[in-house]
Each structure stands twice: as C-alpha cells, then as structure tokens.
Enzyme design. Structure first.
Site: not given
Ligand code: NAD
Length: 332
Positions: A155-156, A234, A236, A260, A265, A297-299
């Site tokens: 999604k992101i 952004t 982990r 982020d 952390e 971690h404010q994203a």
């Molecule tokens: P998501 O589950 O929609 O997408 C994650 C994608 O990563 C999936 O398409 C998956 O197939 C892929 N993936 C898995 N293993 C992989 C690899 N080895 N190489 C490449 N791609 C791989 O998740 P999302 O909603 O897009 O979120 C992504 C990450 O962002 C979350 O896991 C979370 O850790 C992080 N996040 C951070 C914040 C923040 O405030 N900083 C907020 C929300 C999420």
C-alpha cells in the site's frame, strides 16, 4: 461497557481514541508506559489491550495477559513484528491491527524526508533564522531523471512510487509479490533486488520486518549500491544494520540517509529526552552526520491516520464485545 488497557499512549492517541464513533461505549484505561511482560499486570480488570509499535507482546507477556482474562489485542498500527501472533492464537487471544490507516501519510513523509535531506531545507531553515543567508554547502540535486528503487510495493510503496514518478524519475520496484498491472499503468519496472541496489540513485524501503528481511541492508548489500546513493527508511529500523550503515557513511559510499525508524528506537523515539544523556552511541553518531536526517517514527502522524486508527480500533473493539465480525482485513 468494555474495558481496555491502552499502552504507550500520548495526548494525540487519547484525543483521537476518545472521540472515535462509539468511543463512549468503551472504558479506556490509558497508560503512558509500554507493554511488556513487566507491565502486563496493569491490564488487570480489562478484557482487551491496545498497543503500538514499540510495545512487546511476546509469549511471556501474552501468557500474563491471558491469565488476567484478556481475550482481545488491538494493534493501533499496521506492522505486527512485535506480537507473537502464534502464541496469542494458542492462548485464545484474538489479534487485530489497522492494516491501512493512511498509506498516504507514510509515503508522503518518505518523500518529505528525501526532499528535506537532498535540498538541505533543515539546515537552511536554521541558517536563515540566524540571519545567515549564505548558500554555501546547500547544493542538492534534481530528482528529475534520477532512478528511484522502491523495495516493497504494498500500500505505502505503491503510493511512494507514484509520487516519485510525478518528479520525472525512473522507478524500479522489487517485491516477491509484484503487481504488474499497477506497474504498467505507472511506467514502473519490476526488477530483482540486485538491480535495485546496482541502479538506484535513491532507495526507499516499504517492506515489513520479518525474520528474513532483518538487516536487508547490511555491509554486503550497501556495498552493491551506487556510490552516493540516498537511502530512505520509513518502515522498520531493524531492516538496516546500523553499524554497517555508519561504516558506509564514513567511507562516503552512501551519500545521504533519511530515517523515520531506527534499529534501537524502543525507549527513545516518542519520548522527550532533551536535557538527558543519550546512551545510544550509534544514534549519537548518526545524529552528527550532516547527511543524515532523522525523525522519530512520525510518518503516520497525520489527522487522517489518527482518525482512521481510532475508528478501526474502536469498531473492532465493539465487534469483539458483541461477538460480531471484525472489520475486513484487520484480523491476524
Ligand atoms: P503492505 O503489507 O501493504 O506492503 C508490504 C509489501 O512488502 C508487500 O507487497 C510485500 O509483498 C512486500 N515484501 C515482503 N517481503 C519483501 C522483500 N523481501 N522484498 C521486497 N518486498 C517485500 O504494507 P504497507 O502498509 O505498505 O507498509 C509497509 C511497512 O511500512 C510496514 O510493514 C511497516 O513496517 C511500515 N510502516 C511504518 C509507519 C511509520 O509511521 N513509519 C507507518 C505504517 C507502516
């Protein structure tokens, strides 16, 4: 009325949770400390627990919660690497999360970090406030025509990739589960991870932390990147080996790092430690590089995301109370 212990809360969590639709039917017990086996007893008298990214719901903690009668665990975040989901299941605790509260919030923050770092906005801001209008040391580069590598096109990552396309960059994407139609629609090319490393001027991480993705960026993978590469994380902190990153920064191989999230952390981010001695030497080092930019971690921190987190968490909590079905896609 359902009772819930909410760990690691700040004023904004309390504000948004208590004004979510249906929140008046919930007895909220807010704690400012994090969840761990040590603090789990504070959930006494509740049936549900709500946690965030740096709470630790490992087997020991979950065993205590289960013994207290807790049957419902609500993560007010998307990532769930801090929860032993198998142990929760075995102990009869249902686990839900908020899988997509606002992917725009995180993707936009990743781009904001990159622009700030590259165009040195943070340094310029401080200079101008001191009436220093000199431009020395503020040279950046055009994003246009650069190659951006997006690792993880969920999604992101997909939104981040589309924003980067708007700057006129070439976008290379890597994901074990690609979405080819989306890529074709936006002129994005899926490649293997090695190609992302070798060809990207900027690499942005948007994948989850899993046992197999821990230290995805390490001494070997950093070495395979283009000299001068900019890295944005952004997702982990533990996706990056901090020691190897510092070595690559010192060697001048990595041109810029925007974070982020940080490997260690927990206990630092989200807290006001100003005036105290920072005991994390690697973080101290990172904060001293002129080409490293860190936010704590404010994203996720937008009005839209906080509202959605509160709405989904409260709705699931009320479903749990009435024995209803949790919102689609939120169950782990
Ligand atoms: P998501 O589950 O929609 O997408 C994650 C994608 O990563 C999936 O398409 C998956 O197939 C892929 N993936 C898995 N293993 C992989 C690899 N080895 N190489 C490449 N791609 C791989 O998740 P999302 O909603 O897009 O979120 C992504 C990450 O962002 C979350 O896991 C979370 O850790 C992080 N996040 C951070 C914040 C923040 O405030 N900083 C907020 C929300 C999420």
């Amino acid at each position: 009325m359902i009772e819930i212990a909410v760990y690691d809360t700040k004023s904004y969590d309390r504000e948004y949770l208590t004004k979510a639709p249906g929140a008046e039917r919930v007895a909220w017990h807010f704690h400012d400390f994090r969840l761990s086996a040590k603090t789990a007893p504070a959930a006494q008298g509740t049936q549900a627990v709500c946690l965030f990214v740096n709470d630790q719901a490992d087997r020991a903690c979950l065993t205590i919660l289960a013994a207290l009668g807790v049957k419902f665990l609500a993560l007010r975040c998307a990532g769930f690497n801090n929860v032993d989901v198998a142990a929760a299941r075995a102990l009869g605790i249902a686990v839900v999360r908020v899988p997509a509260y606002s992917p725009h919030a995180v993707a936009e923050h990743a781009v904001a970090l990159l622009l700030t770092l590259n165009r040195k906005i943070h340094r310029a801001f401080n200079r101008v406030r001191e009436l220093n209008f000199s431009l020395s040391g503020l040279v950046g580069f055009d994003l246009h025509d650069k190659t951006v590598g997006i690792v993880g096109t969920g999604k992101i990552g997909r939104i981040a990739a589309q924003i980067f396309r708007g700057f006129g960059t070439e976008v290379l994407a890597h994901d074990p589960f690609p979405t080819p139609d989306w890529a074709a629609m936006h002129g994005i090319r899926y490649v293997n991870f090695d190609t992302v490393l070798a060809e990207s001027d900027i690499i942005s991480l948007h994948l989850p932390l899993l046992p197999e993705t821990r230290h995805l960026l390490n001494a070997q993978t950093l070495e395979r990147m283009k000299p001068g590469v900019f890295i944005v994380n952004t997702s982990r902190g533990k996706l990056v080996d901090t020691g190897a990153l510092i070595a690559a920064l010192k060697a001048g191989h990595v041109g810029g790092v925007a974070l982020d999230v940080y490997e260690e952390e927990e206990g630092i981010f989200f807290e006001d430690l100003s005036g105290q001695v920072l005991h994390d030497d690697e973080l101290s080092l990172l904060l001293n590089f002129p080409n490293v930019l860190i936010t704590a971690h404010q994203a996720f921190l937008t009005r839209e995301a906080l509202g959605e987190i509160a709405r989904v968490t409260t709705a699931n909590l009320l479903q749990f109370e009435t024995g209803g079905t949790f919102l689609t896609g939120t169950t782990l």
